[in-house]
Design an enzyme around this catalytic site. Structure first.
Site, mmCIF file in Angstrom:
data_model
loop_
_atom_site.group_PDB
_atom_site.id
_atom_site.type_symbol
_atom_site.label_atom_id
_atom_site.label_comp_id
_atom_site.label_asym_id
_atom_site.label_seq_id
_atom_site.Cartn_x
_atom_site.Cartn_y
_atom_site.Cartn_z
ATOM 1 C CE LYS A 107 2.095 -6.978 11.739
ATOM 2 N NZ LYS A 107 1.365 -8.040 10.789
ATOM 3 C CG ASP A 138 -1.337 -9.077 12.212
ATOM 4 O OD1 ASP A 138 -1.954 -10.581 12.858
ATOM 5 O OD2 ASP A 138 -1.180 -8.474 11.130
ATOM 6 C CD GLU A 164 -4.368 -9.128 10.018
ATOM 7 O OE1 GLU A 164 -3.637 -10.178 8.987
ATOM 8 O OE2 GLU A 164 -4.642 -8.576 9.585
ATOM 9 C CG ASP A 190 -2.720 -12.363 6.465
ATOM 10 O OD1 ASP A 190 -2.448 -12.998 5.890
ATOM 11 O OD2 ASP A 190 -1.476 -12.121 7.377
ATOM 12 C CE LYS A 214 -0.901 -10.600 4.094
ATOM 13 N NZ LYS A 214 0.153 -10.791 5.091
#
Length: 326
Positions: A107, A138, A164, A190, A214
């Site tokens: 992250k 991400d 991401e 995403d 997801k």
């Protein structure tokens, strides 16, 4: 068909899972679990999401609990370690919770932190994993185009697998992809897929090289598979900080993809101090199959009466939206 609300409420249980490390501002992850004819399912949109968005998650949960799912093509799924926005000195302890994982998602762009913090964290992950480890980052859409370009340059020395959701909008992603294309670092989308009214817009705009999908936020496994097929891009399945029940749904989605070239973000059960069932990575993988929560853990991890009522009311509102939409 949406089942009657009473059928969902008959088995509904709200749990609160403590995190080992604060992740995306979350210290305790709450979720509502229920059992349908096909097995247990999870409804767990983040608390700040609107009822309209959350109702899509409910549709995905109902589909998993009430509908037979596609036949899996794999029995085990390779997963990545997930490294929250921790100081470099905590990286080794985080990675130790993901035994055998050859890939780490780190992250970055955490509110209140600097790019220098991201560089230090990613460097620590590269040192821990060695030259053969795979590192993806991400940003959850936190950078503008200039910030993202600058950050990718700063982090490129660590041999990134992909970046991401570096920017929030499809237009920004498309511009950034043009700017950094010469570097050979793929851009993955995403939020531009799961939070978009048109999840295929990012593919049509040429704004991403990969899709992160997801199961619950996209309305279930069949719809997620349709999106991947129509987009024509490689896909990685990830969790939304799900309990083991939601992770099992994600694993079944990953197992149903015709092609799966990347480790998936389905090892996040390792971020919980305790879960309703055990689906933590072993040897860098998780198995494919439905799970049932442990009865004793359901009791021990039960949310407070106030939070349970909050989730029941939210479920009721979202169910009404699904019924109204037909």
């Amino acid at each position: 068909m949406t089942p009657p609300l009473a059928d969902i409420l008959a088995t509904a249980r709200v749990v609160a899972l403590p995190m080992t490390t604060r992740f995306r501002g979350v210290d305790v992850r709450e979720a509502l679990l229920f059992e349908g004819p096909e097995g247990w399912a999870e409804f767990s949109p983040f608390v700040e999401y609107s009822d309209a968005e959350a109702s899509v998650w409910l549709a995905g949960a109902i589909d998993f609990g009430w509908t037979p799912q596609p036949a899996p093509l794999r029995s085990r799924i390779g997963v990545n370690a997930t490294v929250p926005a921790v100081p470099p000195g905590q990286v080794d302890a985080v990675l130790a919770r993901f035994p055998g994982c050859r890939t780490a998602k780190v992250k970055v762009a955490e509110p209140g932190q600097l790019l220098a913090d991201d560089v230090a964290r990613v460097r620590a992950v590269r040192e821990a994993m060695g030259p053969e480890g795979r590192i993806r980052i991400d940003a959850n859409g936190a950078w503008n185009v200039d910030e993202a370009e600058h950050a990718i340059h700063a982090l490129a020395e660590f041999d990134l697998e992909y970046v991401e959701q570096p920017c929030a909008s499809v237009d920004e992603l498309a511009e950034l992809r043009t700017r950094v294309n010469y570097m050979g670092i793929p851009i993955a989308a995403d939020e531009s897929v799961r939070k978009a009214s048109d999840p295929l817009a990012v593919a049509r705009a040429g704004a991403a090289d990969l899709l992160v999908i997801k199961a619950q936020p996209l309305g279930g496994i069949p719809r997620a598979l349709d999106i991947v097929a129509e987009a024509g891009l490689p896909a990685i399945v990830s969790s939304a900080l799900d309990t083991a029940i939601g992770l099992a749904q994600g694993a079944m989605l990953a197992a149903s993809l015709p092609e799966l070239e990347y480790d998936c973000g389905l090892g996040t059960g390792a971020l919980f101090a305790e879960d309703v069932a055990d689906l933590r990575p072993q040897r860098g993988e998780i198995p494919v199959g439905r799970l049932s929560p442990d009865v004793e853990r359901l009791e021990r991890l039960a949310a407070s009466p106030e939070r349970t009522q909050w989730w029941i009311e939210r479920l009721t509102r979202c169910h009404a939206l699904l019924v109204a939409s037909g």
